[in-house]
Design a protein around this motif. Structure first.
Motif, PDB file in Angstrom:
ATOM      1  N   LEU A  60       0.828  -1.202   0.000  1.00 42.49           N
ATOM      2  CA  LEU A  60       0.000   0.000   0.000  1.00 42.49           C
ATOM      3  C   LEU A  60       0.866   1.257   0.000  1.00 42.49           C
ATOM      4  CD1 LEU A  60      -2.773  -0.985   2.555  1.00 42.49           C
ATOM      5  CD2 LEU A  60      -3.160  -0.348   0.169  1.00 42.49           C
ATOM      6  N   ALA A  61       1.907   1.264   0.816  1.00 40.00           N
ATOM      7  CA  ALA A  61       2.763   2.442   0.919  1.00 40.00           C
ATOM      8  C   ALA A  61       3.491   2.716  -0.384  1.00 40.00           C
ATOM      9  CB  ALA A  61       3.766   2.254   2.061  1.00 40.00           C
ATOM     10  N   ARG A  62       4.014   1.659  -0.999  1.00 43.73           N
ATOM     11  CA  ARG A  62       4.764   1.853  -2.245  1.00 43.73           C
ATOM     12  C   ARG A  62       3.838   2.324  -3.370  1.00 43.73           C
ATOM     13  NH1 ARG A  62       8.515  -3.051  -3.532  1.00 43.73           N
ATOM     14  NH2 ARG A  62       6.549  -4.077  -4.026  1.00 43.73           N
ATOM     15  N   ALA A  63       2.656   1.725  -3.462  1.00 43.38           N
ATOM     16  CA  ALA A  63       1.698   2.146  -4.481  1.00 43.38           C
ATOM     17  C   ALA A  63       1.205   3.567  -4.221  1.00 43.38           C
ATOM     18  CB  ALA A  63       0.529   1.167  -4.543  1.00 43.38           C
ATOM     19  N   ALA A  64       0.981   3.907  -2.946  1.00 42.64           N
ATOM     20  CA  ALA A  64       0.537   5.257  -2.606  1.00 42.64           C
ATOM     21  C   ALA A  64       1.611   6.283  -2.937  1.00 42.64           C
ATOM     22  CB  ALA A  64       0.164   5.333  -1.130  1.00 42.64           C
ATOM     23  N   SER A  65       2.858   5.943  -2.715  1.00 42.81           N
ATOM     24  CA  SER A  65       3.949   6.851  -3.055  1.00 42.81           C
ATOM     25  C   SER A  65       3.960   7.136  -4.557  1.00 42.81           C
ATOM     26  CB  SER A  65       5.283   6.241  -2.620  1.00 42.81           C
ATOM     27  OG  SER A  65       6.357   7.095  -2.930  1.00 42.81           O
ATOM     28  N   SER A  66       3.777   6.086  -5.351  1.00 48.36           N
ATOM     29  CA  SER A  66       3.704   6.264  -6.797  1.00 48.36           C
ATOM     30  C   SER A  66       2.490   7.108  -7.182  1.00 48.36           C
ATOM     31  CB  SER A  66       3.638   4.898  -7.487  1.00 48.36           C
ATOM     32  OG  SER A  66       3.446   5.031  -8.868  1.00 48.36           O
ATOM     33  N   LEU A  67       1.353   6.865  -6.538  1.00 53.00           N
ATOM     34  CA  LEU A  67       0.141   7.626  -6.832  1.00 53.00           C
ATOM     35  C   LEU A  67       0.340   9.112  -6.522  1.00 53.00           C
ATOM     36  CD1 LEU A  67      -2.847   7.792  -7.640  1.00 53.00           C
ATOM     37  CD2 LEU A  67      -3.430   7.168  -5.278  1.00 53.00           C
ATOM     38  N   HIS A  68       0.959   9.415  -5.402  1.00 54.89           N
ATOM     39  CA  HIS A  68       1.223  10.820  -5.079  1.00 54.89           C
ATOM     40  C   HIS A  68       2.159  11.452  -6.119  1.00 54.89           C
ATOM     41  CE1 HIS A  68      -0.755  11.571  -1.221  1.00 54.89           C
ATOM     42  NE2 HIS A  68      -0.469  10.330  -0.888  1.00 54.89           N
ATOM     43  N   GLY A  69       3.165  10.702  -6.553  1.00 53.00           N
ATOM     44  CA  GLY A  69       4.063  11.223  -7.583  1.00 53.00           C
ATOM     45  C   GLY A  69       3.345  11.457  -8.892  1.00 53.00           C
ATOM     46  N   LEU A  70       2.449  10.542  -9.248  1.00 61.27           N
ATOM     47  CA  LEU A  70       1.661  10.689 -10.467  1.00 61.27           C
ATOM     48  C   LEU A  70       0.781  11.934 -10.399  1.00 61.27           C
ATOM     49  CD1 LEU A  70      -0.278   7.796 -12.219  1.00 61.27           C
ATOM     50  CD2 LEU A  70      -1.353  10.013 -11.868  1.00 61.27           C
ATOM     51  N   ALA A  71       0.083  12.107  -9.278  1.00 63.04           N
ATOM     52  CA  ALA A  71      -0.805  13.260  -9.131  1.00 63.04           C
ATOM     53  C   ALA A  71      -0.033  14.570  -9.184  1.00 63.04           C
ATOM     54  CB  ALA A  71      -1.576  13.154  -7.816  1.00 63.04           C
ATOM     55  N   LEU A  72       1.127  14.597  -8.550  1.00 59.25           N
ATOM     56  CA  LEU A  72       1.925  15.812  -8.564  1.00 59.25           C
ATOM     57  C   LEU A  72       2.407  16.119  -9.976  1.00 59.25           C
ATOM     58  CD1 LEU A  72       3.208  18.116  -7.042  1.00 59.25           C
ATOM     59  CD2 LEU A  72       5.100  16.610  -6.419  1.00 59.25           C
TER      60      LEU A  72
ATOM     61  N   TRP B  85     -11.807   9.512  -1.271  1.00 59.75           N
ATOM     62  CA  TRP B  85     -12.330   8.189  -1.633  1.00 59.75           C
ATOM     63  C   TRP B  85     -11.232   7.253  -2.138  1.00 59.75           C
ATOM     64  CZ3 TRP B  85     -11.299   6.743  -6.550  1.00 59.75           C
ATOM     65  CH2 TRP B  85     -11.194   7.716  -7.534  1.00 59.75           C
ATOM     66  N   SER B  86     -10.080   7.802  -2.548  1.00 54.91           N
ATOM     67  CA  SER B  86      -9.000   6.936  -3.042  1.00 54.91           C
ATOM     68  C   SER B  86      -8.479   6.014  -1.950  1.00 54.91           C
ATOM     69  CB  SER B  86      -7.849   7.780  -3.588  1.00 54.91           C
ATOM     70  OG  SER B  86      -7.143   8.427  -2.539  1.00 54.91           O
ATOM     71  N   GLY B  87      -8.579   6.465  -0.697  1.00 57.44           N
ATOM     72  CA  GLY B  87      -8.062   5.668   0.405  1.00 57.44           C
ATOM     73  C   GLY B  87      -6.561   5.748   0.573  1.00 57.44           C
ATOM     74  N   ALA B  88      -5.876   6.530  -0.262  1.00 55.23           N
ATOM     75  CA  ALA B  88      -4.420   6.638  -0.156  1.00 55.23           C
ATOM     76  C   ALA B  88      -4.043   7.490   1.042  1.00 55.23           C
ATOM     77  CB  ALA B  88      -3.852   7.260  -1.419  1.00 55.23           C
ATOM     78  N   PRO B  89      -3.107   7.033   1.854  1.00 58.94           N
ATOM     79  CA  PRO B  89      -2.705   7.824   3.024  1.00 58.94           C
ATOM     80  C   PRO B  89      -1.945   9.071   2.603  1.00 58.94           C
ATOM     81  CG  PRO B  89      -1.242   5.956   2.740  1.00 58.94           C
ATOM     82  CD  PRO B  89      -2.339   5.786   1.738  1.00 58.94           C
ATOM     83  N   PRO B  90      -1.987  10.126   3.410  1.00 58.78           N
ATOM     84  CA  PRO B  90      -1.156  11.297   3.130  1.00 58.78           C
ATOM     85  C   PRO B  90       0.305  10.896   3.023  1.00 58.78           C
ATOM     86  CG  PRO B  90      -2.719  11.765   4.887  1.00 58.78           C
ATOM     87  CD  PRO B  90      -2.792  10.288   4.633  1.00 58.78           C
ATOM     88  N   LEU B  91       1.039  11.600   2.203  1.00 58.39           N
ATOM     89  CA  LEU B  91       2.413  11.191   1.904  1.00 58.39           C
ATOM     90  C   LEU B  91       3.279  11.143   3.150  1.00 58.39           C
ATOM     91  CD1 LEU B  91       3.877  10.395  -0.661  1.00 58.39           C
ATOM     92  CD2 LEU B  91       4.706  12.723  -0.862  1.00 58.39           C
ATOM     93  N   ASP B  92       3.062  12.020   4.088  1.00 59.52           N
ATOM     94  CA  ASP B  92       3.897  12.060   5.289  1.00 59.52           C
ATOM     95  C   ASP B  92       3.681  10.846   6.196  1.00 59.52           C
ATOM     96  OD1 ASP B  92       3.559  15.632   5.703  1.00 59.52           O
ATOM     97  OD2 ASP B  92       5.024  14.459   4.575  1.00 59.52           O
ATOM     98  N   HIS B  93       2.640  10.066   5.923  1.00 54.06           N
ATOM     99  CA  HIS B  93       2.305   8.958   6.814  1.00 54.06           C
ATOM    100  C   HIS B  93       2.874   7.634   6.386  1.00 54.06           C
ATOM    101  CE1 HIS B  93      -1.444  11.118   8.650  1.00 54.06           C
ATOM    102  NE2 HIS B  93      -0.339  11.803   8.743  1.00 54.06           N
ATOM    103  N   HIS B  94       3.710   7.654   5.338  1.00 52.13           N
ATOM    104  CA  HIS B  94       4.317   6.390   4.929  1.00 52.13           C
ATOM    105  C   HIS B  94       5.694   6.648   4.346  1.00 52.13           C
ATOM    106  CE1 HIS B  94       3.634   7.093   0.616  1.00 52.13           C
ATOM    107  NE2 HIS B  94       2.450   7.537   0.976  1.00 52.13           N
ATOM    108  N   ASP B  95       6.458   5.612   4.275  1.00 53.36           N
ATOM    109  CA  ASP B  95       7.827   5.665   3.770  1.00 53.36           C
ATOM    110  C   ASP B  95       7.887   4.856   2.489  1.00 53.36           C
ATOM    111  OD1 ASP B  95      10.486   5.548   3.243  1.00 53.36           O
ATOM    112  OD2 ASP B  95      11.085   4.684   5.147  1.00 53.36           O
ATOM    113  N   PRO B  96       8.223   5.480   1.339  1.00 51.12           N
ATOM    114  CA  PRO B  96       8.201   4.755   0.094  1.00 51.12           C
ATOM    115  C   PRO B  96       9.361   3.814  -0.103  1.00 51.12           C
ATOM    116  CG  PRO B  96       8.981   6.976  -0.288  1.00 51.12           C
ATOM    117  CD  PRO B  96       8.593   6.895   1.157  1.00 51.12           C
TER     118      PRO B  96
END
Length: 303
Positions: free
Chosen positions: A6-18, A290-301
């Motif tokens: 989840l953390a690795r995918a969320a990190s990629s998702l945040h990078g994609l959105a940015l 609704w994405s369910g992705a945690p805020p970036l500061d809450h995980h380590d990619p």
């Protein structure tokens, strides 16, 4: 379900959105001068359909651990915001799915039964590549499933596979030289114009001018997978460990800037060194709840 996935995918998702939100700013004429001076466009940066669809990919993986195509089609259609910049064919497809249409028939029937070879399947798939980074064969299979919900043409599927594998390789093999990185990706991409473009991108690694590379490879202006993915992976190969350089290099080539930046941002976001610049993040619209992705500061990619 692994919190690490989840953390690795969320990190990629945040990078994609940015990347998506950053790239979209250069469709505003007043911001185009920023490319030459490398001045960040003023906030807020809003993301587009690239991110909205990527959030559905992430959410389906978080809920199911795999690409459930029916669930993905439902999420695409339910979350569809017409004002996010979808293409006309996708707008119509998702509206018809909401009205009870069969996504399989609708997707396969696009463009007189040839299916779409657009870049939409590639633009949203990076979080999936991060999720399946430990199994490249599975990343290929799952990215194919994710593409087919809206894009059945082999070129669109090849584009999605290439981006998913590139993201997976970035996450698990950070030390690969740029040429070996593209070779590694190409091994898993089916014969296609996309794969031919990756071979050409490999040959162009000795140049540094993104505009020249884009003239040879395409920059997404045609909104096709083979006109978009090779250039995005040329940038990613060169700048996987430097988010700002990756974004400015991608945007400098023009074309479908939100999509090329989204692809590159999703790949870079999965990197061990892919921490996103705080000032850039402050300017970017947050992901939808609704994405369910945690805020970036809450995980380590980091793997």
């Amino acid at each position: 379900m692994s919190a690490h996935l989840l953390a690795r995918a969320a990190s990629s998702l945040h990078g994609l959105a940015l990347g998506d939100a950053f790239g979209s700013q250069f469709f505003v004429p007043a911001n185009r001068h920023a490319l030459d001076s490398r001045l960040l466009p003023p906030a807020p940066w809003q993301w587009t359909d690239d991110t909205e669809m990527a959030c559905s990919v992430y959410r389906v993986l978080a809920d199911h651990g795999t690409i459930d195509q029916d669930a993905l089609a439902t999420s695409f259609a339910t979350r569809h915001d017409f004002d996010r910049g979808y293409g006309p064919a996708t707008n119509r497809l998702l509206r018809l799915v909401r009205e009870g249409g069969d996504w399989r028939a609708l997707s396969a029937g696009l463009f007189d039964g040839r299916g779409s070879w657009g870049n939409g399947a590639a633009m949203r798939v990076a979080p999936l590549g991060a999720w399946f980074a430990g199994d490249l064969a599975e990343a290929v299979r799952q990215s194919t499933l994710s593409a087919q919900v809206t894009h059945t043409h082999p070129e669109a599927v090849a584009g999605a596979v290439a981006v998913a594998v590139a993201t997976a390789v970035t996450a698990t093999e950070p030390g690969l030289p740029a040429g070996h990185f593209l070779d590694r990706v190409s091994e898993h991409v089916p014969d296609s114009l996309v794969r031919d473009g990756l071979a050409e991108a490999r040959q162009l690694l000795t140049i540094s001018d993104p505009s020249l590379a884009a003239r040879m490879l395409g920059n997404g202006r045609q909104v096709t997978a083979h006109d978009t993915v090779p250039f995005a992976l040329w940038v990613a190969a060169r700048h996987r460990h430097d988010h700002e350089a990756a974004m400015w290099t991608t945007a400098a080539a023009g074309g479908d800037v939100d999509t090329t930046c989204a692809i590159v941002g999703g790949i870079v976001g999965a990197a061990e060194s892919g921490h996103l610049p705080p000032e850039w993040r402050r300017r970017c619209e947050p992901l939808p709840s609704w994405s369910g992705a945690p805020p970036l500061d809450h995980h380590d990619p980091t793997p």
